[in-house]
Design an enzyme around this catalytic site. Structure first.
Site, mmCIF file in Angstrom:
data_model
loop_
_atom_site.group_PDB
_atom_site.id
_atom_site.type_symbol
_atom_site.label_atom_id
_atom_site.label_comp_id
_atom_site.label_asym_id
_atom_site.label_seq_id
_atom_site.Cartn_x
_atom_site.Cartn_y
_atom_site.Cartn_z
ATOM 1 N N GLY A 74 10.716 -1.873 -1.568
ATOM 2 C CA GLY A 74 10.611 -0.422 -1.849
ATOM 3 C C GLY A 74 10.586 -0.006 -3.164
ATOM 4 O O GLY A 74 11.159 1.194 -3.310
ATOM 5 N N SER A 75 10.327 -0.904 -4.068
ATOM 6 C CA SER A 75 10.614 -0.358 -5.391
ATOM 7 C C SER A 75 9.184 0.820 -5.696
ATOM 8 O O SER A 75 9.760 1.883 -6.532
ATOM 9 C CB SER A 75 10.156 -1.419 -6.461
ATOM 10 N N ASN A 76 8.072 0.673 -5.060
ATOM 11 C CA ASN A 76 7.242 1.971 -5.017
ATOM 12 C C ASN A 76 7.739 3.074 -4.632
ATOM 13 O O ASN A 76 7.329 4.119 -5.097
ATOM 14 C CB ASN A 76 5.732 1.313 -4.696
ATOM 15 N N LYS A 127 0.007 -1.756 19.962
ATOM 16 C CA LYS A 127 0.084 -1.271 18.895
ATOM 17 C C LYS A 127 -0.013 0.234 18.984
ATOM 18 O O LYS A 127 0.550 1.177 18.002
ATOM 19 C CB LYS A 127 -1.367 -1.637 17.916
ATOM 20 N N MET A 152 3.276 -4.011 5.496
ATOM 21 C CA MET A 152 2.728 -5.214 5.728
ATOM 22 C C MET A 152 1.955 -5.206 6.724
ATOM 23 O O MET A 152 1.770 -6.236 7.622
ATOM 24 C CB MET A 152 3.623 -6.349 5.609
ATOM 25 N N ARG A 153 1.147 -3.970 7.410
ATOM 26 C CA ARG A 153 0.578 -4.069 8.461
ATOM 27 C C ARG A 153 -0.837 -3.235 8.343
ATOM 28 O O ARG A 153 -1.032 -2.503 7.627
ATOM 29 C CB ARG A 153 1.040 -3.212 9.447
ATOM 30 N N ASN A 169 -2.797 3.449 -0.413
ATOM 31 C CA ASN A 169 -2.326 2.495 -0.435
ATOM 32 C C ASN A 169 -2.135 1.907 -1.832
ATOM 33 O O ASN A 169 -3.016 2.256 -2.611
ATOM 34 C CB ASN A 169 -3.043 1.429 0.474
ATOM 35 N N HIS A 171 -2.070 -1.656 -4.203
ATOM 36 C CA HIS A 171 -2.358 -3.181 -4.155
ATOM 37 C C HIS A 171 -2.188 -3.772 -5.709
ATOM 38 O O HIS A 171 -2.821 -2.996 -6.607
ATOM 39 C CB HIS A 171 -3.851 -3.415 -3.596
HETATM 40 C C1 GRF Z 1 3.727 -4.132 -4.203
HETATM 41 O O1 GRF Z 1 3.359 -5.183 -5.273
HETATM 42 C C2 GRF Z 1 2.559 -3.532 -3.719
HETATM 43 O O2 GRF Z 1 1.089 -3.518 -4.651
HETATM 44 C C3 GRF Z 1 2.226 -4.207 -2.698
HETATM 45 O O3 GRF Z 1 3.346 -4.708 -2.029
HETATM 46 C C4 GRF Z 1 4.453 -4.662 -3.152
HETATM 47 C C5 GRF Z 1 5.355 -3.714 -2.789
HETATM 48 O O4 GRF Z 1 6.544 -3.896 -3.555
HETATM 49 N N1 GRF Z 1 1.224 -3.814 -1.593
HETATM 50 P P1 GRF Z 1 7.716 -2.751 -3.190
HETATM 51 O O5 GRF Z 1 8.168 -2.960 -1.996
HETATM 52 O O6 GRF Z 1 7.031 -1.373 -3.497
HETATM 53 O O7 GRF Z 1 8.612 -3.323 -4.282
#
Ligand code: GRF
Length: 263
Positions: A74-76, A127, A152-153, A169, A171
């Site tokens: 969850g750093s983002n 789902k 991750m889905r 999203n 990436h």
């Molecule tokens: C990130 O590298 C993002 O680009 C990818 O999954 C990772 C998630 O990292 N989709 P975090 O959980 O936000 O730290």
């Protein structure tokens, strides 16, 4: 297709609304209220005060409402949340939802005092039922934009159709290269000299929706998946919030595969 958030930016906080109670019209910008002794009449003073309230109303526009979906660290999410606390931020995080009960991001959200939910895809099958539950939470929290931050889905029709053009999203590679899992490792193994990160609108494919923003990151000779990943992540943390800001400024217009950023 254009994708504008519904209602945001145009709305005004109720408190201010009741203060002005329909007296607005054309109001001077940058007006300052001198002490009331300077006014020729009470009416004039009230009119100017009302103008200030309207100006204030413009300044406290309702913020764009974001829900973050995540599966892990969850750093983002944290970066988005921290940016949402900045003075001029035009968005706020209303809810954090995870498919993983023990996701670190969920724990952090709770520490911040945010509404955080675990929705179990294992218990809620098929789902569609799982996504309906998510939808319920999104609706309860008036969500306008969904940010997938390490979720991750692959999204199903239930969420996609309801939030078409309002799901983004991030990436960790320069799409369309290296979609799917381990974008950093894929790039390194392939031998590219430049990789980076991408924020894009989400469609039914894997990392295949229209691209909003990209940032290049140089691959160094001695890079490992971790070192490259760290430098990319640093860029991700800035770029994701930038895309959210643009979205709520109504500046993202989808034209086919292209996302035009309006000035
Ligand atoms: C990130 O590298 C993002 O680009 C990818 O999954 C990772 C998630 O990292 N989709 P975090 O959980 O936000 O730290």
């Amino acid at each position: 297709m254009s994708c504008f958030p519904t209602g945001s930016n145009a709305e005004v906080v109720e408190l201010v609304d009741t203060q002005v109670s329909g007296t607005c019209g054309s109001n001077p910008v940058g007006v300052r209220v001198p002490p009331s002794a300077f006014f020729s009449s009470q009416y004039e003073a009230a009119a100017l005060q009302s103008a200030v309230n309207i100006q204030g109303a413009d300044e406290v526009k309702k913020k764009g409402r974001v829900a973050v979906l995540l599966s892990g660290r969850g750093s983002n999410f944290e970066a988005i949340y921290q940016n949402s606390l900045k003075q001029n931020a035009n968005f706020e995080v209303r809810a954090v939802i995870s498919d993983k009960k023990d996701a670190r991001g969920l724990e952090r959200a709770r520490e911040f005092g945010l509404e955080a939910f675990h929705v179990s895809p294992r218990k809620l099958k098929p789902k569609e039922v799982y996504e309906r539950k998510i939808l319920e939470i999104l609706k309860t929290h008036d969500t306008e934009l969904i940010c997938l931050a390490g979720y991750m889905r692959i999204l199903g029709e239930t969420l996609l159709s309801e939030y078409e053009g309002r799901i983004i999203n991030i990436h960790p590679a320069l799409l369309p290269s290296f979609p799917g899992l381990h974008g950093q490792k894929q790039a390194l193994d392939y031998g590219v000299k430049v990789s980076g990160c991408t924020v894009h609108f989400v469609n039914s494919g894997v990392d295949s929706g229209p691209i909003i923003l990209q940032k290049a990151v140089e691959v160094k000779e001695d890079d490992t998946e971790e070192t490259l990943g760290q430098r990319i992540l640093k860029q991700e943390h800035q770029m994701f919030s930038k895309a959210v800001t643009l979205f709520f400024e109504n500046r993202l217009q989808i034209q086919g595969r292209r996302v035009i950023i309006l000035s």
